[in-house]
Structure formats: C-alpha cells, structure tokens
Design a protein around this motif. Structure first.
Motif, PDB file in Angstrom:
ATOM      1  N   THR A 257       0.854  -1.188   0.000  1.00  0.00           N
ATOM      2  CA  THR A 257       0.000   0.000   0.000  1.00  0.00           C
ATOM      3  C   THR A 257       0.886   1.233   0.000  1.00  0.00           C
ATOM      4  O   THR A 257       1.701   1.427   0.914  1.00  0.00           O
ATOM      5  N   LEU A 258       0.755   2.051  -1.032  1.00  0.00           N
ATOM      6  CA  LEU A 258       1.469   3.319  -1.067  1.00  0.00           C
ATOM      7  C   LEU A 258       0.916   4.238   0.021  1.00  0.00           C
ATOM      8  O   LEU A 258      -0.296   4.335   0.214  1.00  0.00           O
ATOM      9  N   ILE A 259       1.816   4.909   0.741  1.00  0.00           N
ATOM     10  CA  ILE A 259       1.415   5.844   1.790  1.00  0.00           C
ATOM     11  C   ILE A 259       1.899   7.234   1.394  1.00  0.00           C
ATOM     12  O   ILE A 259       3.095   7.478   1.248  1.00  0.00           O
ATOM     13  N   LEU A 260       0.957   8.139   1.208  1.00  0.00           N
ATOM     14  CA  LEU A 260       1.266   9.516   0.831  1.00  0.00           C
ATOM     15  C   LEU A 260       1.273  10.409   2.059  1.00  0.00           C
ATOM     16  O   LEU A 260       0.414  10.283   2.929  1.00  0.00           O
ATOM     17  N   SER A 261       2.223  11.317   2.123  1.00  0.00           N
ATOM     18  CA  SER A 261       2.221  12.374   3.123  1.00  0.00           C
ATOM     19  C   SER A 261       2.235  13.707   2.378  1.00  0.00           C
ATOM     20  O   SER A 261       3.199  14.013   1.663  1.00  0.00           O
ATOM     21  N   ARG A 262       1.156  14.462   2.496  1.00  0.00           N
ATOM     22  CA  ARG A 262       1.075  15.747   1.795  1.00  0.00           C
ATOM     23  C   ARG A 262       2.244  16.637   2.189  1.00  0.00           C
ATOM     24  O   ARG A 262       2.579  16.747   3.372  1.00  0.00           O
ATOM     25  N   GLY A 263       2.846  17.277   1.200  1.00  0.00           N
ATOM     26  CA  GLY A 263       3.991  18.122   1.455  1.00  0.00           C
ATOM     27  C   GLY A 263       3.593  19.562   1.723  1.00  0.00           C
ATOM     28  O   GLY A 263       2.749  20.130   1.027  1.00  0.00           O
ATOM     29  N   ALA A 264       4.197  20.161   2.753  1.00  0.00           N
ATOM     30  CA  ALA A 264       3.968  21.569   3.081  1.00  0.00           C
ATOM     31  C   ALA A 264       5.274  22.331   2.951  1.00  0.00           C
ATOM     32  O   ALA A 264       6.331  21.853   3.370  1.00  0.00           O
ATOM     33  N   MET A 265       5.199  23.515   2.367  1.00  0.00           N
ATOM     34  CA  MET A 265       6.361  24.391   2.276  1.00  0.00           C
ATOM     35  C   MET A 265       5.939  25.829   2.529  1.00  0.00           C
ATOM     36  O   MET A 265       4.774  26.197   2.345  1.00  0.00           O
ATOM     37  N   ILE A 266       6.892  26.623   2.984  1.00  0.00           N
ATOM     38  CA  ILE A 266       6.671  28.044   3.225  1.00  0.00           C
ATOM     39  C   ILE A 266       7.389  28.807   2.112  1.00  0.00           C
ATOM     40  O   ILE A 266       8.620  28.838   2.080  1.00  0.00           O
ATOM     41  N   PRO A 267       6.655  29.379   1.153  1.00  0.00           N
ATOM     42  CA  PRO A 267       7.318  30.094   0.060  1.00  0.00           C
ATOM     43  C   PRO A 267       8.189  31.232   0.592  1.00  0.00           C
ATOM     44  O   PRO A 267       7.810  31.922   1.547  1.00  0.00           O
ATOM     45  N   ASN A 268       9.346  31.407  -0.034  1.00  0.00           N
ATOM     46  CA  ASN A 268      10.278  32.406   0.493  1.00  0.00           C
ATOM     47  C   ASN A 268       9.852  33.843   0.239  1.00  0.00           C
ATOM     48  O   ASN A 268      10.462  34.773   0.758  1.00  0.00           O
ATOM     49  N   ASN A 269       8.778  34.038  -0.555  1.00  0.00           N
ATOM     50  CA  ASN A 269       8.277  35.397  -0.784  1.00  0.00           C
ATOM     51  C   ASN A 269       6.964  35.662  -0.048  1.00  0.00           C
ATOM     52  O   ASN A 269       6.359  36.708  -0.236  1.00  0.00           O
ATOM     53  N   GLY A 270       6.520  34.721   0.772  1.00  0.00           N
ATOM     54  CA  GLY A 270       5.271  34.907   1.493  1.00  0.00           C
ATOM     55  C   GLY A 270       5.377  36.041   2.505  1.00  0.00           C
ATOM     56  O   GLY A 270       6.383  36.150   3.214  1.00  0.00           O
ATOM     57  N   PRO A 271       4.363  36.883   2.617  1.00  0.00           N
ATOM     58  CA  PRO A 271       4.435  38.034   3.514  1.00  0.00           C
ATOM     59  C   PRO A 271       4.238  37.689   4.987  1.00  0.00           C
ATOM     60  O   PRO A 271       4.548  38.513   5.854  1.00  0.00           O
ATOM     61  N   ALA A 272       3.715  36.510   5.300  1.00  0.00           N
ATOM     62  CA  ALA A 272       3.417  36.151   6.694  1.00  0.00           C
ATOM     63  C   ALA A 272       4.181  34.885   7.072  1.00  0.00           C
ATOM     64  O   ALA A 272       3.595  33.884   7.483  1.00  0.00           O
ATOM     65  N   ARG A 273       5.488  34.950   6.955  1.00  0.00           N
ATOM     66  CA  ARG A 273       6.307  33.763   7.170  1.00  0.00           C
ATOM     67  C   ARG A 273       6.216  33.274   8.619  1.00  0.00           C
ATOM     68  O   ARG A 273       6.185  32.075   8.881  1.00  0.00           O
ATOM     69  N   ARG A 274       6.186  34.195   9.569  1.00  0.00           N
ATOM     70  CA  ARG A 274       6.107  33.796  10.973  1.00  0.00           C
ATOM     71  C   ARG A 274       4.795  33.066  11.256  1.00  0.00           C
ATOM     72  O   ARG A 274       4.772  32.040  11.937  1.00  0.00           O
ATOM     73  N   GLU A 275       3.698  33.596  10.731  1.00  0.00           N
ATOM     74  CA  GLU A 275       2.396  32.949  10.921  1.00  0.00           C
ATOM     75  C   GLU A 275       2.367  31.580  10.248  1.00  0.00           C
ATOM     76  O   GLU A 275       1.769  30.624  10.771  1.00  0.00           O
ATOM     77  N   ALA A 276       3.017  31.470   9.082  1.00  0.00           N
ATOM     78  CA  ALA A 276       3.066  30.190   8.377  1.00  0.00           C
ATOM     79  C   ALA A 276       3.830  29.152   9.197  1.00  0.00           C
ATOM     80  O   ALA A 276       3.410  27.989   9.308  1.00  0.00           O
ATOM     81  N   ALA A 277       4.951  29.563   9.791  1.00  0.00           N
ATOM     82  CA  ALA A 277       5.744  28.644  10.605  1.00  0.00           C
ATOM     83  C   ALA A 277       4.955  28.182  11.831  1.00  0.00           C
ATOM     84  O   ALA A 277       5.011  27.004  12.212  1.00  0.00           O
ATOM     85  N   ALA A 278       4.208  29.098  12.446  1.00  0.00           N
ATOM     86  CA  ALA A 278       3.412  28.737  13.620  1.00  0.00           C
ATOM     87  C   ALA A 278       2.310  27.749  13.240  1.00  0.00           C
ATOM     88  O   ALA A 278       2.028  26.796  13.992  1.00  0.00           O
ATOM     89  N   TYR A 279       1.685  27.950  12.083  1.00  0.00           N
ATOM     90  CA  TYR A 279       0.628  27.038  11.645  1.00  0.00           C
ATOM     91  C   TYR A 279       1.218  25.666  11.325  1.00  0.00           C
ATOM     92  O   TYR A 279       0.635  24.628  11.683  1.00  0.00           O
ATOM     93  N   LEU A 280       2.367  25.629  10.667  1.00  0.00           N
ATOM     94  CA  LEU A 280       3.025  24.350  10.375  1.00  0.00           C
ATOM     95  C   LEU A 280       3.333  23.601  11.668  1.00  0.00           C
ATOM     96  O   LEU A 280       3.068  22.401  11.786  1.00  0.00           O
ATOM     97  N   ASP A 281       3.894  24.319  12.646  1.00  0.00           N
ATOM     98  CA  ASP A 281       4.209  23.672  13.921  1.00  0.00           C
ATOM     99  C   ASP A 281       2.954  23.125  14.588  1.00  0.00           C
ATOM    100  O   ASP A 281       2.989  22.058  15.225  1.00  0.00           O
ATOM    101  N   TYR A 282       1.836  23.827  14.446  1.00  0.00           N
ATOM    102  CA  TYR A 282       0.589  23.320  15.008  1.00  0.00           C
ATOM    103  C   TYR A 282       0.201  22.001  14.341  1.00  0.00           C
ATOM    104  O   TYR A 282      -0.183  21.043  15.019  1.00  0.00           O
ATOM    105  N   LEU A 283       0.304  21.930  13.006  1.00  0.00           N
ATOM    106  CA  LEU A 283      -0.054  20.699  12.298  1.00  0.00           C
ATOM    107  C   LEU A 283       0.794  19.521  12.738  1.00  0.00           C
ATOM    108  O   LEU A 283       0.348  18.369  12.692  1.00  0.00           O
ATOM    109  N   LEU A 284       2.026  19.792  13.174  1.00  0.00           N
ATOM    110  CA  LEU A 284       2.938  18.734  13.592  1.00  0.00           C
ATOM    111  C   LEU A 284       2.898  18.476  15.097  1.00  0.00           C
ATOM    112  O   LEU A 284       3.552  17.557  15.583  1.00  0.00           O
TER     113      LEU A 284
END
Length: 352
Positions: A257-284
C-alpha cells in the motif's frame, strides 16, 4: 467559537484564475494578521483543522484557497520566478512537484522541535515537511461487487480484468495522470514498486478502464454504480465519504500500500512567514495531529491501535511510504515523463 469563525464557500468567477476551485475565510474580519494557505486538500476537509487552530487566536484570519495540483504547482513556481508574494504556506498531495519547488529555491527554511521530530523521509532540507498519512486504496461498490470478488491485492485486480467477458470491463476507474498531479505521482510510484504495473496497464487498456478526475467524482461514481471499483484513490477521502455511505467499500492492497504524506512548504516570498511557521508547527504538534486524525488525514492501518483500514486476516499490508527526497525529481524528468505518458496513453487513449 462560532463567533470567531466565518466561512465563505464560493466557486470563483472567471475573472479570477480559472483553475482555483474554492476559497474560504476563517476568523474575524477585523483580525490584525492574515495567513494565506493554498492547498490541494478539500476545503471541507481542512475547515475543522483550521477552526481548531484559530481557537484562542482572535487576532488571526486565515484565507484558504483550494487548487488542483498541477495548477497550484504552476502558480507557485510563477510566484517564485517573479519573486512575488503569493501564499504564505503551500500544501500539495503532488509531493514530487513540491520537491521540485524546493529544489528550485522557492522555499524558506524553518526549524523547530516539531519539524525535527519528523522521520527523515518526511522532511527535506528543513524546507519541505510531510503533514499527513494517507494510503492509496481500492474502493468498490458493496452492492455491485460480490464479497468473493473484492480485490484484496493488485493480483486479484488482474484476475478480475483478465476474462474477455469480465463484468468489470469499462467499469474500473483511476486518476488521469495528465490532469492530476497526484494521479501521476501514484502511477509513477507504482511503476517503481510493482512487478504488476505492466500487467495492470495492459489489463486496464484491454478492459476499457477509465482514466478520469478527481477523488470526489471517482468515489461518487463508484457509490452510484457507474464504476464498480476504482484503483489508487486516496484513502482519506474514501474514508470520509464512507462514514455516511454504506455502499462504499475500501481496501488497502495487501501486496503493498502506497502511503502519501502531503507536502507543506513556506514560500520564500510569502508576507506572513512567521504565521506560516506557527501554523506548520501546530499541524505537527499533538493537538494538530489529533485534528488531522479527526479529519481522516492521518490514517491508521492494520496492526495499529484504532486502525481504520485492515488487511485480510491472513495478510499483513506492506506499507510503502512515498519519501520526500530528491529521488522524486526523476518523476519530473522531461524525457522519462514523456515515455511514461506514452505508455499510459497506450492504455488510456481517450479521456472522457
């Protein structure tokens, strides 16, 4: 909680990018900060996860955009090339495309205790992280497929399609790899994993199997009986649909059975990088993992406590995680992709 949440579901007008499917806004309109998420994950699936994150965060609004995988990749790559602000975080099931974006220098670096705790196969260069755990499954119509004919492996599926008078002729579906980045990824992974891949392609072509889009449409068609079964469907979507639909059966293939894990990245031009990092940490985080599990994006398989999918009693499913590594770049090599598509088109000459 209700007072803090508003959601807008809208099919977009033609003046907006045509491939964008749905948008939703969560949180107070007067919030001081905004986090923009672009993702291939269905908005309805992610809404409870986002709502749980916003609890106790009245100063944050989240704007969510649902995209098809190929179009999300093209848009993110364009933002990167033009050094333009777009999304603050991008999440895609087509993880080979995400690896390409990271390899092309489009992602910002983030390190935390939560990212460090991920297994090596689910993080790459501190710029790409796997946030889910979703098996690729076979779905079938319980009312139309006899219990004795339910395919528990790819070998069983080949046996169903082999007879010239098979009732499954023209009644089997899978993703179209040319319109679905996820479909291409799963088919390519099959070609590397399975001795049965060549036989499956030949059988699909000979039996008139249908290559089509997308998860929801395929699952609905199986439930309605237009298809008797479908191959390589994401188990997360299938399980969510099966909760209220007794006609839908789900099998994690026992050969592997193939197991997929959706990939998340924070684009380097995103204006809310800190908020993106906090949301990623929440998901993990444990709280985020629980929210994702409740949304059926973290699926337990046989042998695990609370397993939602099980192998037959006499078989243990062999799990094949799709690792987030540069090896996935091979799937995007122009020459190899061209040859793979030619082989696919030989089996599926016409897309409905």
């Amino acid at each position: 909680m209700i007072g803090l949440l508003f959601v807008i579901f809208a099919a977009l007008a033609p003046t907006v990018a045509a491939a964008q499917e749905l948008t939703g806004s969560f949180g107070l309109p007067s919030a001081d900060r905004t986090l923009t998420i672009r993702s291939t994950t269905d908005l309805a699936v992610m809404a409870p996860v986002i709502a749980s994150y916003l609890t106790g965060r009245p100063d944050l609004r989240i704007d969510y955009e649902q995209w098809g995988s190929n179009d999300l990749y093209e848009l993110t790559a364009l933002d990167c090339r033009n050094e333009e602000a777009g999304a603050d975080i991008v999440v895609s099931s087509a993880v080979h495309q995400m690896v390409r974006l990271v390899n092309d220098g489009c992602a910002a670096t983030h390190r935390s205790d939560f990212t460090a705790a991920l297994p090596a196969q689910l993080r790459w260069r501190d710029e790409l992280w796997g946030i889910s755990r979703e098996p690729a499954v076979i779905v079938y119509n319980r009312e139309r497929v006899p219990a004795s004919e339910v395919p528990r492996s790819r070998f069983d599926l080949l046996d169903l399609l082999r007879p010239e008078d098979s009732p499954y002729r023209g009644r089997v579906a899978t993703y179209d790899i040319e319109t679905s980045g996820l479909g291409y990824l799963l088919a390519f992974a099959d070609s590397l994993e399975a001795s049965t891949f060549g036989g499956l392609m030949e059988s699909f072509g000979r039996s008139g199997a249908v290559a089509t889009c997308c998860s929801a449409e395929i699952i609905d068609a199986v439930i309605e009986g237009r298809y008797l079964l479908a191959y390589n469907v994401l188990g997360s979507y299938a399980l969510a649909r099966a909760e209220g639909e007794a006609r839908l059966g789900i099998v994690a293939p026992a050969d592997y059975t193939l197991i997929l894990s959706r990939g998340a990245m924070i684009p380097n031009n995103g204006p809310a990088r800190r908020e993106a990092a906090a949301y990623l940490d929440y998901l993990l985080s444990p709280a985020g993992r629980k929210a994702l599990e409740d949304a059926l994006l973290l699926v337990r398989l046989d042998g695990e406590e609370g397993a939602l999918l099980e192998s037959p009693p006499d078989a243990q499913t062999i799990q094949r995680p799709i690792a987030l590594t540069p090896a996935l770049l091979v799937a995007l090599d122009k020459h190899k992709r061209g040859l793979f598509r030619q082989r696919w088109r030989a089996a599926f000459p016409v897309t409905p």
